[in-house]
Scaffold this active site. Structure first.
Site, PDB file in Angstrom:
ATOM      1  N   SER A   9     -89.974  39.196  56.653  1.00 45.63           N
ATOM      2  CA  SER A   9     -88.671  38.716  56.182  1.00 45.63           C
ATOM      3  C   SER A   9     -88.751  37.707  55.050  1.00 45.63           C
ATOM      4  CB  SER A   9     -87.891  38.107  57.345  1.00 45.63           C
ATOM      5  OG  SER A   9     -87.626  39.094  58.304  1.00 45.63           O
ATOM      6  N   THR A  10     -89.779  36.876  55.060  1.00 42.19           N
ATOM      7  CA  THR A  10     -89.827  35.798  54.077  1.00 42.19           C
ATOM      8  C   THR A  10     -91.132  35.830  53.301  1.00 42.19           C
ATOM      9  OG1 THR A  10     -90.858  34.203  55.561  1.00 42.19           O
ATOM     10  CG2 THR A  10     -88.442  34.334  55.614  1.00 42.19           C
TER      11      THR A  10
END
Length: 141
Positions: A9-10
């Protein structure tokens, strides 16, 4: 052909665990892994550059897509089920490494009942895992 997909996600999250897991699995089973496609983007959307290339331009009928964990595909139960249905309809096998029953190789001689039972088990497990992925995402929001 075998292809992998992994998503985090990051930008701070590390892709190595999933990519290495996919590579290791394919090596162990002598599957000719062509490439692992990766994205660093939220699982809330399928608007992902590398996933789009993989799905629309690379995967063909008879290919296999290897995913390290189901929640790396998406975080929405309906979206997960829709994607998996797409692959099934297009003759693309999906192996999800945290759902070992999706990696079972049934021989050509396996009867229809064995195949039906295995497919049913996979669908039930996927429904549960997909629900967990969505619930986890909702807790974070």
């Amino acid at each position: 052909m075998f292809y992998g997909y992994h998503r985090v996600s990051t930008k701070e999250q590390n892709l190595d665990r999933g990519v290495d897991g996919i590579k290791s699995f394919c090596e162990k089973h002598n599957y000719p892994l062509q490439k692992v496609f990766v994205d660093k983007i939220s699982g809330k959307t399928f608007d992902r550059p590398r996933y789009t290339v993989l799905k629309e331009d690379v995967l063909r009928e008879g290919d296999t897509l290897v995913i390290y964990e189901l929640d790396r595909l998406a975080r929405n139960k309906k979206a997960i089920c829709d994607e998996l249905r797409y692959y099934e309809e297009h003759g693309i096998r999906v192996m999800i490494l945290d759902i070992p029953t999706t990696t079972i190789e049934l021989s050509e001689e396996a009867d229809k009942m064995n195949k039906l039972i295995t497919e049913t088990i996979n669908k039930v497990i996927i429904e549960i895992y997909a629900m967990q992925a969505e619930t986890e995402m909702q807790r974070r929001c």
